[in-house]
Enzyme design. Structure first.
Site, PDB file in Angstrom:
ATOM      1  N   GLU A  87       0.834  -1.216   0.000  1.00 22.86           N
ATOM      2  CA  GLU A  87       0.000   0.000   0.000  1.00 22.86           C
ATOM      3  C   GLU A  87       0.865   1.260   0.000  1.00 22.86           C
ATOM      4  O   GLU A  87       0.532   2.257  -0.634  1.00 22.86           O
ATOM      5  CB  GLU A  87      -0.930  -0.013   1.227  1.00 22.86           C
TER       6      GLU A  87
ATOM      7  N   GLU B  37      -4.019  -9.224   4.020  1.00 22.83           N
ATOM      8  CA  GLU B  37      -4.746  -8.832   5.238  1.00 22.83           C
ATOM      9  C   GLU B  37      -5.927  -9.743   5.542  1.00 22.83           C
ATOM     10  O   GLU B  37      -6.258  -9.984   6.711  1.00 22.83           O
ATOM     11  CB  GLU B  37      -5.235  -7.380   5.125  1.00 22.83           C
TER      12      GLU B  37
HETATM   13  C1  3H9 Z   1      -1.424  -4.630   7.256  1.00 23.21           C
HETATM   14  O1  3H9 Z   1      -0.490  -4.358   6.552  1.00 23.21           O
HETATM   15  C2  3H9 Z   1      -2.587  -3.716   7.518  1.00 23.21           C
HETATM   16  C3  3H9 Z   1      -2.654  -2.556   6.574  1.00 23.21           C
HETATM   17  O2  3H9 Z   1      -3.375  -2.877   5.410  1.00 23.21           O
HETATM   18  C4  3H9 Z   1      -3.403  -1.407   7.196  1.00 23.21           C
HETATM   19  C5  3H9 Z   1      -2.795  -0.725   8.333  1.00 23.21           C
HETATM   20  C6  3H9 Z   1      -3.529   0.505   8.772  1.00 23.21           C
HETATM   21  N1  3H9 Z   1       4.057  -7.501  11.772  1.00 23.21           N
HETATM   22  O3  3H9 Z   1       7.424 -15.137   8.629  1.00 23.21           O
HETATM   23  P1  3H9 Z   1       8.793 -14.935   9.163  1.00 23.21           P
HETATM   24  C7  3H9 Z   1       7.415 -11.327  12.331  1.00 23.21           C
HETATM   25  S1  3H9 Z   1      -1.496  -6.079   8.100  1.00 23.21           S
HETATM   26  C8  3H9 Z   1       4.699  -7.921  12.868  1.00 23.21           C
HETATM   27  O4  3H9 Z   1       9.435 -16.055   9.886  1.00 23.21           O
HETATM   28  P2  3H9 Z   1       9.802 -14.894   6.514  1.00 23.21           P
HETATM   29  C9  3H9 Z   1       7.058 -12.789  12.513  1.00 23.21           C
HETATM   30  O5  3H9 Z   1       6.110 -12.945  13.527  1.00 23.21           O
HETATM   31  C10 3H9 Z   1       0.007  -6.906   7.682  1.00 23.21           C
HETATM   32  N2  3H9 Z   1       5.555  -8.966  12.867  1.00 23.21           N
HETATM   33  O6  3H9 Z   1       9.769 -14.423   8.016  1.00 23.21           O
HETATM   34  C11 3H9 Z   1       8.387 -13.391  12.874  1.00 23.21           C
HETATM   35  O7  3H9 Z   1       8.614 -13.171  14.236  1.00 23.21           O
HETATM   36  P3  3H9 Z   1       9.436 -14.228  15.101  1.00 23.21           P
HETATM   37  C12 3H9 Z   1      -0.063  -7.553   6.374  1.00 23.21           C
HETATM   38  C13 3H9 Z   1       5.735  -9.608  11.711  1.00 23.21           C
HETATM   39  O8  3H9 Z   1      10.986 -14.222   5.933  1.00 23.21           O
HETATM   40  C14 3H9 Z   1       9.392 -12.547  12.080  1.00 23.21           C
HETATM   41  O9  3H9 Z   1       8.701 -11.355  11.740  1.00 23.21           O
HETATM   42  N3  3H9 Z   1       1.121  -8.322   6.138  1.00 23.21           N
HETATM   43  C15 3H9 Z   1       5.096  -9.210  10.541  1.00 23.21           C
HETATM   44  O10 3H9 Z   1       9.651 -16.360   6.406  1.00 23.21           O
HETATM   45  C16 3H9 Z   1       9.867 -13.232  10.818  1.00 23.21           C
HETATM   46  O11 3H9 Z   1       8.730 -13.639  10.086  1.00 23.21           O
HETATM   47  C17 3H9 Z   1       1.166  -9.648   6.341  1.00 23.21           C
HETATM   48  O12 3H9 Z   1       0.183 -10.267   6.648  1.00 23.21           O
HETATM   49  C18 3H9 Z   1       4.211  -8.098  10.591  1.00 23.21           C
HETATM   50  N4  3H9 Z   1       3.579  -7.644   9.504  1.00 23.21           N
HETATM   51  O13 3H9 Z   1       8.498 -14.257   5.854  1.00 23.21           O
HETATM   52  C19 3H9 Z   1       2.501 -10.299   6.118  1.00 23.21           C
HETATM   53  N5  3H9 Z   1       5.468 -10.051   9.540  1.00 23.21           N
HETATM   54  O14 3H9 Z   1      10.821 -14.215  14.525  1.00 23.21           O
HETATM   55  C20 3H9 Z   1       2.816 -11.183   7.271  1.00 23.21           C
HETATM   56  C21 3H9 Z   1       6.335 -10.918  10.089  1.00 23.21           C
HETATM   57  O15 3H9 Z   1       9.325 -13.684  16.483  1.00 23.21           O
HETATM   58  N6  3H9 Z   1       4.165 -11.698   7.207  1.00 23.21           N
HETATM   59  N7  3H9 Z   1       6.508 -10.658  11.387  1.00 23.21           N
HETATM   60  O16 3H9 Z   1       8.745 -15.540  14.915  1.00 23.21           O
HETATM   61  C22 3H9 Z   1       4.544 -12.664   6.358  1.00 23.21           C
HETATM   62  O17 3H9 Z   1       3.783 -13.154   5.547  1.00 23.21           O
HETATM   63  C23 3H9 Z   1       5.957 -13.138   6.445  1.00 23.21           C
HETATM   64  O18 3H9 Z   1       6.431 -12.859   7.730  1.00 23.21           O
HETATM   65  C24 3H9 Z   1       6.914 -12.511   5.408  1.00 23.21           C
HETATM   66  C25 3H9 Z   1       8.366 -12.890   5.768  1.00 23.21           C
HETATM   67  C26 3H9 Z   1       6.569 -13.066   4.039  1.00 23.21           C
HETATM   68  C27 3H9 Z   1       6.808 -11.004   5.403  1.00 23.21           C
END
Ligand code: 3H9
Length: 686
Positions: A89, A109
């Protein structure tokens, strides 16, 4: 350059930093163009999900994006790695976007029970068209940058050239007079988004979106993009976003996001614990389970030796695997070359000596202790030093199995769920003597074969099957008390599980449960009513779907359950014999008796330390048993309902159901304690 390890989440500090940097750049006469990129491998994983529950979201992301979009100097986003959610975004609010062809971007999301709340639902359709935007937003699935039409102003094939080509792009932009292209100025041609597009889309996703709250809100937000100017559309998006955010489903799905990650955080080992190299795997048993397990390793490029003592059984097993792969190839999920490559990794043997050199052996033989012990004695004699010896048992005592070898520290349970090549869950069962490096190796290997591993301790049925026992028991008891199986199944289905307990029992085969009961007679002997109807059905030759009749009837080649009044008659006869009084069951009672008893068992499991944390149980239930992710798993569901209510319901049935109630509805001490303290399962740490 954003830098907020590990995923460049757009936390408060990042948002504050972005505002400061952009304002400084806007006020600096030497700056002609502003470029936003990242110092990490990722562009951004989106909003910081852990901040959502704090409510401390100021300055919020839409404010930052508003500043960017209205900037009077061109702002260019260079996506040097994946961009998800708020990360994408952010890029959409910029005036230009650059990336490389294979980069992954998406708006996931919906998987968190919300919708893109920083303009994604309004800006993406303006750039890429309504159909593609709708699909990305409602499915949450990422796409490659090259497949995202209309979004990028420059896509380079070679990621190594991204920065140099971006510099050239910016130089050209300056040369051309720094034109600013704002997405808000794009109007969607309403003819490209007729109302049928939305109604058809709703129909198309109805089955997979059943029970979920946010997909419909995602659709409504995109509809707003078609009919409203950006400003009003953003307002509508914000309202829908907040509606989702306040829902129990958002809490549940966000809980589950972290639960899945937390399952990988295990205190039994640390960074210094060595990992064994698993270059080859042996599998004993080429039946459905063994074959499914073997496919996981072949899919990950790890060679497998499959052992069956009879050559025909081996051939049959390999044949089934080939057919499975061929089916995937027919559906276009696998190329012919991949199929052949995977088959080439699968070898057969009819001798234990064929397993002498493998690094890991998983046995998937008949679920009987004697048989397992024979297998492990042989493995102990034949396998090389340092090989991991694993059992796929779903119920049996790993310690007892380990103790029949001279190397119990190498023995572990790897409990795959059927069909093993499809189900994501792996229960990793540590025995008393299993060494830390064997646990660590198993947890890491699970990732390699794309499973979600949860570490559990030894008890009958481990976490998943132990908790399913009271669930099935209550369904059966209610049938005995006069409940229609289809009523019980409907309540559970409406709650969100893929099917109710009776449909599930028929599918699995009623003889399976019968066999388990026979082997555990001493644990259920005090309750003469225990699954009597199911026992009688099995004795009457009604073993379920595979024979065309179980609790339900089935037409040949059709899995649709047909209610059978004979079963109600059998239940009535058995109830009369036992003096079980008929009872009227409300939907609420059915749900509580099945789900709260399952949760109560989870409380025992937690207190005994069989699961390290309640979120581990949730992961097991969502990935292993189809518990609806929008409820977050059974323990999160209990936390949401309130443990005081779960406790009160347990007490109510204990007191209402006479001897039966006393036998099975005693609340677990942990449930009682947490309920009295006003706490949640999530608060419990041993
Ligand atoms: C959003 O964006 C809302 C908006 O539209 C509006 C706002 C107003 N936040 O998965 P990994 C942590 S909602 C906080 O092993 P990878 C995860 O818990 C968001 N923490 O890495 C982990 O912690 P730990 C929409 C996050 O390289 C560590 O980072 N976005 C977030 O295999 C490593 O993660 C999503 O839904 C976060 N956003 O994969 C994306 N993301 O080490 C969600 C990760 O303590 N994330 N962490 O276990 C993912 O899909 C994957 O983490 C990503 C990296 C592909 C990014």
């Amino acid at each position: 350059m954003m830098q907020n390890a590990p995923v460049n989440a757009l936390s408060k500090a990042v948002r504050v930093g972005l505002i400061a940097e952009i304002e400084a750049a806007l006020n600096n006469a030497n700056v002609k163009v502003i470029v936003i990129s990242s110092q990490l491998g990722l562009f951004s994983g989106g909003a910081d999900i852990s901040e959502f529950s704090s409510g401390n979201l100021q300055p919020n992301l839409p404010e930052v994006l508003d500043l960017i979009e209205n900037a009077n100097k061109p702002v260019v986003a260079v996506l040097n790695g994946p961009a998800f959610g708020g990360g994408l975004e952010l890029a959409l609010a910029c005036h230009y976007r650059i990336s490389f062809a294979d980069n992954k971007v998406g708006l996931p999301e919906v998987n968190l029970g919300i919708l893109p709340g920083a303009g994604g639902t309004q800006r993406l359709p303006r750039l890429t068209g309504v159909a593609q935007a709708l699909d990305m937003i409602v499915s949450g699935k990422p796409v490659k940058a090259a497949a995202l039409n209309g979004v990028f102003d420059l896509i380079v094939d070679d990621p190594a050239k991204l920065m140099s080509e971006s510099q050239a792009f910016v130089a050209q932009l300056i040369n051309d007079g720094c034109e600013i292209k704002r997405v808000k100025d794009i109007e969607i041609d309403t003819e490209t988004a007729p109302s049928e597009l939305f109604s058809q889309y709703r129909q198309g996703i109805a089955k997979q979106a059943r029970g979920f709250f946010s997909p419909e809100r995602c659709i409504q937000a995109v509809e707003a993009a078609v009919t409203l100017p950006l400003k009003d559309g953003l307002q509508k998006e914000a309202e829908l976003f907040m509606e989702c955010m306040r829902s129990p489903q958002a809490r549940a799905q966000q809980h589950f996001f972290f639960a899945e990650k937390a399952a990988g955080h295990v205190s039994d080992y640390d960074k210094s614990t060595p990992v064994r190299d698993i270059k080859s795997v042996g599998i004993i048993g080429a039946g459905t389970m063994g074959g499914g397990i073997a496919m996981n390793f072949a899919n990950a490029g790890i060679p497998v030796v499959m052992l069956e003592l009879k050559a025909e059984a081996l051939e049959k097993g390999l044949g089934v695997i080939r057919r499975n792969y061929e089916n995937s190839a027919k559906k276009g999920k696998l190329s012919q070359q991949d199929l052949e490559d995977r088959m080439a990794l699968l070898h057969g043997t009819t001798e234990y000596s064929g397993l002498a050199d493998v690094d890991l052996v998983i046995e998937a033989v008949f679920e009987k202790m004697d048989v397992k012990k024979q297998v492990f004695t042989q493995l102990d004699a034949i396998c090389k030093k340092g090989a991991i010896l694993a059992s796929n048992t779903s119920t049996l005592d790993i310690n007892e199995i380990a103790d029949c070898t001279s190397r119990p520290e190498d023995v572990i349970g790897l409990h795959f769920f059927s069909p093993a090549n499809v189900m994501k869950l792996l229960e990793v069962v540590k025995g008393e003597k299993t060494s830390a490096d064997v646990i660590k190796t198993s947890m890491q290997l699970a990732k390699k074969i794309r499973k979600v591993a949860v570490l559990v301790g030894v008890c009958f049925g481990f976490v998943g099957n132990r908790m399913i026992e009271p669930y099935g028991r209550e369904a059966n008891r209610m049938m005995l008390e006069g409940a229609d199986p289809e009523h019980v199944d409907r309540v559970i289905y409406d709650f969100g599980l893929p099917m109710g307990p009776f449909t599930m029992g028929d599918m699995a085969g009623l003889d399976i449960g019968y066999f388990v009961r026979q082997s555990r007679k001493e644990h259920i002997a005090h309750d003469p009513s225990y699954a009597v109807v199911a026992d009688r059905l099995v004795k009457d030759g009604r073993a379920g779907l595979k024979v065309g009749k179980g609790v339900y009837l089935y037409e040949a080649g059709n899995r649709k359950p047909i209610p059978d009044p004979t079963v109600a008659q059998i239940a009535k006869e058995e109830a009369e014999k036992l003096g079980v009084k008929p009872r009227k069951h409300s939907d609420e009672e059915i749900l509580e008796r099945c789900i709260f008893t399952l949760i109560n068992e989870g409380a025992h499991i937690l207190e005994e330390g069989i699961a390290a944390k309640s979120s581990d149980i949730d992961v097991i239930y969502v990935y292993g048993y189809g518990f609806p992710v929008f409820r977050g798993g059974p323990m999160q569901y209990a936390d949401e309902v309130g443990l005081d209510k779960v406790y009160a319901a347990m007490c109510k049935y204990r007191d209402e159901l006479g001897e039966y109630g006393k036998a099975w509805f005693e609340p677990a001490p942990l449930l009682k304690r947490l309920a009295e303290q006003g706490k949640r399962f999530a608060d419990f740490a041993k």
